[in-house]
Design a protein around this motif. Structure first.
Motif, PDB file in Angstrom:
ATOM      1  N   ARG A   1      -2.187 -17.959  -3.318  1.00 51.46           N
ATOM      2  CA  ARG A   1      -2.324 -17.523  -4.740  1.00 51.46           C
ATOM      3  C   ARG A   1      -1.017 -16.666  -4.638  1.00 51.46           C
ATOM      4  NH1 ARG A   1      -6.966 -16.528  -7.956  1.00 51.46           N
ATOM      5  NH2 ARG A   1      -6.136 -14.545  -7.931  1.00 51.46           N
ATOM      6  N   VAL A   2      -0.523 -16.558  -5.853  1.00 47.69           N
ATOM      7  CA  VAL A   2       0.733 -15.984  -6.432  1.00 47.69           C
ATOM      8  C   VAL A   2       0.275 -14.668  -7.243  1.00 47.69           C
ATOM      9  CG1 VAL A   2       2.842 -15.622  -7.571  1.00 47.69           C
ATOM     10  CG2 VAL A   2       2.373 -17.977  -6.396  1.00 47.69           C
ATOM     11  N   ALA A   3       0.791 -13.381  -6.620  1.00 54.03           N
ATOM     12  CA  ALA A   3       0.354 -12.212  -7.388  1.00 54.03           C
ATOM     13  C   ALA A   3       1.269 -11.166  -7.464  1.00 54.03           C
ATOM     14  CB  ALA A   3      -0.909 -11.443  -6.399  1.00 54.03           C
ATOM     15  N   THR A   4       1.500 -11.083  -8.767  1.00 52.47           N
ATOM     16  CA  THR A   4       2.890 -10.047  -9.306  1.00 52.47           C
ATOM     17  C   THR A   4       2.615  -8.761  -8.741  1.00 52.47           C
ATOM     18  OG1 THR A   4       3.058 -11.933 -11.080  1.00 52.47           O
ATOM     19  CG2 THR A   4       4.077  -9.502 -11.281  1.00 52.47           C
ATOM     20  N   ARG A   5       3.776  -8.043  -8.592  1.00 45.32           N
ATOM     21  CA  ARG A   5       3.696  -6.575  -8.284  1.00 45.32           C
ATOM     22  C   ARG A   5       4.758  -5.852  -9.451  1.00 45.32           C
ATOM     23  NH1 ARG A   5      -0.201  -7.963  -6.164  1.00 45.32           N
ATOM     24  NH2 ARG A   5      -0.753  -7.976  -4.085  1.00 45.32           N
ATOM     25  N   LEU A   6       4.130  -4.966 -10.092  1.00 39.89           N
ATOM     26  CA  LEU A   6       5.286  -4.413 -11.041  1.00 39.89           C
ATOM     27  C   LEU A   6       5.018  -2.572 -10.619  1.00 39.89           C
ATOM     28  CD1 LEU A   6       3.686  -5.783 -14.378  1.00 39.89           C
ATOM     29  CD2 LEU A   6       5.914  -6.427 -13.183  1.00 39.89           C
ATOM     30  N   PRO A   7       6.659  -2.156 -10.584  1.00 41.28           N
ATOM     31  CA  PRO A   7       6.523  -0.856 -10.422  1.00 41.28           C
ATOM     32  C   PRO A   7       6.300   0.040 -11.561  1.00 41.28           C
ATOM     33  CG  PRO A   7       8.853  -1.738 -10.811  1.00 41.28           C
ATOM     34  CD  PRO A   7       7.849  -2.940 -10.973  1.00 41.28           C
ATOM     35  N   ALA A   8       5.921   1.236 -11.204  1.00 39.55           N
ATOM     36  CA  ALA A   8       5.384   2.175 -12.100  1.00 39.55           C
ATOM     37  C   ALA A   8       5.913   3.533 -11.738  1.00 39.55           C
ATOM     38  CB  ALA A   8       4.112   2.101 -12.453  1.00 39.55           C
TER      39      ALA A   8
ATOM     40  N   PRO B   1      15.031  -3.088 -14.275  1.00 41.34           N
ATOM     41  CA  PRO B   1      16.061  -3.080 -15.050  1.00 41.34           C
ATOM     42  C   PRO B   1      15.555  -3.613 -16.445  1.00 41.34           C
ATOM     43  CG  PRO B   1      16.297  -4.993 -13.732  1.00 41.34           C
ATOM     44  CD  PRO B   1      15.413  -4.163 -13.266  1.00 41.34           C
ATOM     45  N   GLY B   2      14.526  -4.235 -16.751  1.00 41.52           N
ATOM     46  CA  GLY B   2      14.197  -4.923 -17.881  1.00 41.52           C
ATOM     47  C   GLY B   2      14.807  -5.778 -18.354  1.00 41.52           C
ATOM     48  N   THR B   3      15.856  -6.435 -17.719  1.00 40.93           N
ATOM     49  CA  THR B   3      16.494  -7.466 -18.219  1.00 40.93           C
ATOM     50  C   THR B   3      15.998  -8.888 -17.874  1.00 40.93           C
ATOM     51  OG1 THR B   3      17.627  -7.400 -16.191  1.00 40.93           O
ATOM     52  CG2 THR B   3      18.696  -6.083 -17.834  1.00 40.93           C
ATOM     53  N   PHE B   4      14.748  -9.025 -17.476  1.00 40.78           N
ATOM     54  CA  PHE B   4      14.299 -10.310 -17.244  1.00 40.78           C
ATOM     55  C   PHE B   4      12.695 -10.326 -17.202  1.00 40.78           C
ATOM     56  CE2 PHE B   4      14.934  -8.404 -13.261  1.00 40.78           C
ATOM     57  CZ  PHE B   4      13.770  -8.355 -12.592  1.00 40.78           C
ATOM     58  N   THR B   5      12.201 -11.330 -17.539  1.00 44.05           N
ATOM     59  CA  THR B   5      10.581 -11.433 -17.647  1.00 44.05           C
ATOM     60  C   THR B   5      10.180 -11.250 -16.276  1.00 44.05           C
ATOM     61  OG1 THR B   5      10.928 -12.900 -19.373  1.00 44.05           O
ATOM     62  CG2 THR B   5       8.562 -12.737 -18.358  1.00 44.05           C
ATOM     63  N   GLN B   6       9.552 -10.287 -15.933  1.00 41.84           N
ATOM     64  CA  GLN B   6       8.898  -9.903 -14.709  1.00 41.84           C
ATOM     65  C   GLN B   6       7.476 -10.661 -14.423  1.00 41.84           C
ATOM     66  OE1 GLN B   6      10.409  -5.799 -15.544  1.00 41.84           O
ATOM     67  NE2 GLN B   6       9.709  -5.744 -13.394  1.00 41.84           N
ATOM     68  N   MET B   7       6.722 -10.743 -15.549  1.00 42.22           N
ATOM     69  CA  MET B   7       5.464 -11.320 -15.332  1.00 42.22           C
ATOM     70  C   MET B   7       5.158 -11.928 -16.918  1.00 42.22           C
ATOM     71  SD  MET B   7       1.612  -9.713 -14.515  1.00 42.22           S
ATOM     72  CE  MET B   7       1.746  -8.549 -15.951  1.00 42.22           C
ATOM     73  N   ALA B   8       4.373 -12.856 -16.893  1.00 37.36           N
ATOM     74  CA  ALA B   8       4.079 -13.651 -18.143  1.00 37.36           C
ATOM     75  C   ALA B   8       2.471 -13.790 -18.267  1.00 37.36           C
ATOM     76  CB  ALA B   8       4.855 -14.620 -18.624  1.00 37.36           C
ATOM     77  N   PHE B   9       1.868 -13.884 -19.368  1.00 36.48           N
ATOM     78  CA  PHE B   9       0.567 -14.225 -19.697  1.00 36.48           C
ATOM     79  C   PHE B   9       0.682 -15.692 -20.585  1.00 36.48           C
ATOM     80  CE2 PHE B   9       0.672  -9.843 -19.491  1.00 36.48           C
ATOM     81  CZ  PHE B   9      -0.669  -9.367 -18.659  1.00 36.48           C
ATOM     82  N   GLU B  10      -0.061 -16.482 -20.131  1.00 34.66           N
ATOM     83  CA  GLU B  10      -0.235 -17.904 -21.074  1.00 34.66           C
ATOM     84  C   GLU B  10      -1.398 -17.986 -21.779  1.00 34.66           C
ATOM     85  OE1 GLU B  10      -0.958 -22.268 -19.777  1.00 34.66           O
ATOM     86  OE2 GLU B  10       0.976 -21.765 -19.245  1.00 34.66           O
TER      87      GLU B  10
ATOM     88  N   PHE C   1      -2.417  -9.216 -10.653  1.00 32.97           N
ATOM     89  CA  PHE C   1      -1.220  -8.400 -10.824  1.00 32.97           C
ATOM     90  C   PHE C   1      -1.478  -6.944 -10.336  1.00 32.97           C
ATOM     91  CE2 PHE C   1      -2.396  -7.668 -15.078  1.00 32.97           C
ATOM     92  CZ  PHE C   1      -1.872  -6.550 -15.370  1.00 32.97           C
ATOM     93  N   ALA C   2      -0.448  -6.395  -9.750  1.00 32.17           N
ATOM     94  CA  ALA C   2      -0.821  -4.743  -9.340  1.00 32.17           C
ATOM     95  C   ALA C   2       0.325  -4.165  -9.848  1.00 32.17           C
ATOM     96  CB  ALA C   2      -0.824  -4.844  -7.891  1.00 32.17           C
ATOM     97  N   LEU C   3       0.038  -2.806 -10.644  1.00 32.84           N
ATOM     98  CA  LEU C   3       0.788  -1.965 -10.729  1.00 32.84           C
ATOM     99  C   LEU C   3       0.991  -0.845  -9.616  1.00 32.84           C
ATOM    100  CD1 LEU C   3      -0.110  -0.744 -14.172  1.00 32.84           C
ATOM    101  CD2 LEU C   3       1.696  -2.316 -13.552  1.00 32.84           C
ATOM    102  N   PHE C   4       2.197  -0.352  -9.085  1.00 35.14           N
ATOM    103  CA  PHE C   4       2.395   0.333  -7.718  1.00 35.14           C
ATOM    104  C   PHE C   4       3.286   1.723  -8.291  1.00 35.14           C
ATOM    105  CE2 PHE C   4       5.820  -2.731  -7.279  1.00 35.14           C
ATOM    106  CZ  PHE C   4       6.680  -2.162  -6.670  1.00 35.14           C
ATOM    107  N   THR C   5       2.824   2.556  -7.737  1.00 33.44           N
ATOM    108  CA  THR C   5       3.954   3.883  -7.607  1.00 33.44           C
ATOM    109  C   THR C   5       5.067   3.584  -6.970  1.00 33.44           C
ATOM    110  OG1 THR C   5       2.150   5.344  -7.677  1.00 33.44           O
ATOM    111  CG2 THR C   5       4.175   6.206  -7.296  1.00 33.44           C
ATOM    112  N   SER C   6       6.180   3.736  -7.558  1.00 33.23           N
ATOM    113  CA  SER C   6       7.533   3.479  -7.244  1.00 33.23           C
ATOM    114  C   SER C   6       8.588   4.528  -7.633  1.00 33.23           C
ATOM    115  CB  SER C   6       7.955   2.006  -7.622  1.00 33.23           C
ATOM    116  OG  SER C   6       9.341   1.886  -7.098  1.00 33.23           O
ATOM    117  N   THR C   7       9.553   5.036  -6.724  1.00 31.07           N
ATOM    118  CA  THR C   7      10.526   5.945  -7.512  1.00 31.07           C
ATOM    119  C   THR C   7      11.819   4.921  -7.937  1.00 31.07           C
ATOM    120  OG1 THR C   7      11.713   5.677  -5.138  1.00 31.07           O
ATOM    121  CG2 THR C   7      10.350   7.469  -5.723  1.00 31.07           C
TER     122      THR C   7
END
Length: 144
Positions: A16-23, A68-77, A58-64
């Motif tokens: 299974r693929v799971a996305t990780r997004l920095p916050a 860059p927001g220059t590409f799609t990091q995650m998408a919802f169909e 998908f998960a949001l994780f604390t990151s310092t």
């Protein structure tokens, strides 16, 4: 390649693929995902929030660091892009407008021809927005 290598490839192919997004601010991100997207975490731990959709996590994780927001990091169909975009706009989500040769949004929505024909679609309609942390998220609806 030996038999051991092929076992690893087969295992990954079934994973299974799971996305990780920095916050940078997890509380701010949690409020954005709840208030703007209507999503609540199914689990949390110090420094992380886990969300579950119909077909993935998908998960949001604390990151310092930050995206860059220059590409799609995650998408919802989604099944009805217009309705979802209208509801998210009502909640205050701002959609990106793009005007590039061969790729243009109209009222925040673009039509992408020939996108993923293996999915049985002749293209896809898409829209993009940024979350509170600058991550670029997409919405897509297959054109059948």
């Amino acid at each position: 390649m030996n038999a051991h290598d092929s076992d690893h490839a087969a295992t990954l192919a079934r994973a299974r693929v799971a996305t990780r997004l920095p916050a940078q601010d997890l509380d701010r991100a949690r409020r954005f995902y709840a208030d703007k997207l209507g999503l609540e975490p199914v689990d949390e731990r110090p420094g992380g929030l886990l969300y579950r959709g119909a077909a993935g996590d998908f998960a949001l994780f604390t990151s310092t660091g930050s995206s860059p927001g220059t590409f799609t990091q995650m998408a919802f169909e989604v099944d009805d892009l217009d309705t979802v975009v209208a509801e998210l706009r009502r909640r205050g989500v701002v959609f990106e407008e793009v005007d590039l040769p061969g790729f243009r949004t109209k009222d925040g929505i673009a039509e992408v021809e020939g996108n993923y024909p293996s999915k049985g679609a002749r293209g896809e309609r898409g829209a993009w927005f940024r979350d509170s942390e600058g991550n670029l998220l997409g919405l897509g609806e297959p054109i059948v």
